[in-house]
Write an enzyme that holds these catalytic residues in place. Structure first.
Site, PDB file in Angstrom:
ATOM      1  N   PRO A  90      12.650   4.878  28.239  1.00  0.00           N
ATOM      2  CA  PRO A  90      11.643   5.471  27.344  1.00  0.00           C
ATOM      3  C   PRO A  90      11.727   6.987  27.283  1.00  0.00           C
ATOM      4  O   PRO A  90      11.263   7.603  26.319  1.00  0.00           O
ATOM      5  CB  PRO A  90      10.305   5.023  27.958  1.00  0.00           C
ATOM      6  N   GLU A 117       9.990  -0.761  37.904  1.00  0.00           N
ATOM      7  CA  GLU A 117       9.288   0.482  37.601  1.00  0.00           C
ATOM      8  C   GLU A 117      10.228   1.551  37.034  1.00  0.00           C
ATOM      9  O   GLU A 117       9.829   2.392  36.255  1.00  0.00           O
ATOM     10  CB  GLU A 117       8.613   1.010  38.875  1.00  0.00           C
ATOM     11  N   ARG A 155      28.469  -2.677  13.642  1.00  0.00           N
ATOM     12  CA  ARG A 155      28.626  -2.830  12.192  1.00  0.00           C
ATOM     13  C   ARG A 155      29.290  -1.615  11.545  1.00  0.00           C
ATOM     14  O   ARG A 155      29.733  -1.690  10.399  1.00  0.00           O
ATOM     15  CB  ARG A 155      27.277  -3.137  11.536  1.00  0.00           C
ATOM     16  N   ASP A 170      23.479   2.192   3.685  1.00  0.00           N
ATOM     17  CA  ASP A 170      22.306   1.751   4.421  1.00  0.00           C
ATOM     18  C   ASP A 170      21.256   2.847   4.484  1.00  0.00           C
ATOM     19  O   ASP A 170      21.568   4.036   4.364  1.00  0.00           O
ATOM     20  CB  ASP A 170      22.691   1.372   5.857  1.00  0.00           C
TER      21      ASP A 170
END
Length: 245
Positions: A90, A117, A155, A170
């Protein structure tokens, strides 16, 4: 051929994704090879233990360095090259299309998918080359994030997509959201396909798509337009949109 290694405590999570759709086709075309390594297999603990309590106390368990370092070394030795070692976290840099394009030029990627954790900080400081987050939210582990990144990167590899232009058009590839798409029937429950798309006039269709792309970006992701270097064509489209509004 690119090689991707996934270091994980839950290898059973990967087959459904890696053996389906574009990822499966890419592996069959020898554009990429996927290898899933169980971190527990590299633990020197006789019980396969890979976590421990954090020094200084606190909630949760921390992934220990030894099995992670050894798993990464095994993956690197197998490929005999210098990999980029990616930590899913994160706290990492937000993953984006631009980052996907950068990583698609590498030969070997190792994804570390943690649980618990967190990681022993020495993994981050002495092993990892890149840290990424796929969004401002917390997942149970890094596996889903690694699979998302693998799909996005794969991709972009040469000859993976049937149409090489697909990836270039895209959303985010040119800094804008993609324009709307329509297919048959031309009239569905009274909802009709825009006439310009049925006209066969390629120049007008291209202009319409550019206009719709800019409009959609302005409405949904105006942050993407901040600091953008506008082309003369885009400036004209913006003036048209402002006049319409």
């Amino acid at each position: 051929m690119m090689r991707m290694d996934f270091l994980t405590l839950f290898p059973e999570m990967f087959p459904g994704v890696l053996e389906s759709s574009i990822l499966k086709q890419a592996a069959e075309k020898k554009a990429v090879s996927f290898n899933v390594l169980n971190i527990r297999d590299f633990s020197e603990n006789k019980h396969g233990k890979v976590d421990d309590y954090p020094y200084g106390g606190g909630a949760g368990m921390v992934l220990t360095p030894q099995p992670v370092f050894d798993a990464a070394a095994f993956a690197a030795n197998e490929a005999r090259g210098k990999p980029r070692v990616i930590l899913l976290c994160p706290q990492g840099k937000p993953f984006s299309q631009a980052e996907s394009e950068r990583l698609a030029s590498e030969e070997h990627l190792i994804f570390i998918c943690g649980h618990y954790e967190g990681y022993d900080e020495r993994i981050r400081e002495n092993l990892v080359t890149d840290e990424y987050s796929i969004g401002d939210f917390v997942l149970t582990g890094g596996e889903l994030g690694a699979m998302v990144m693998a799909d996005s990167i794969t991709r972009l590899l040469p000859d993976v997509l049937g149409n090489a232009e697909s990836a270039k058009k895209d959303s985010f590839s040119n800094g804008l959201l993609e324009h709307p798409h329509y297919t048959r029937p031309a009239d569905f429950k009274g909802w009709k396909v825009p006439e310009v798309l049925l006209s066969g006039h390629h120049e007008n269709i291209a202009k319409w798509r550019k206009q719709q792309s800019l409009k959609r970006t302005m409405e949904r992701r105006p942050d993407l337009l901040e600091g953008r270097q506008w082309t003369e064509e885009e400036k004209k489209v913006l003036e048209t949109l402002k006049n319409d509004n």
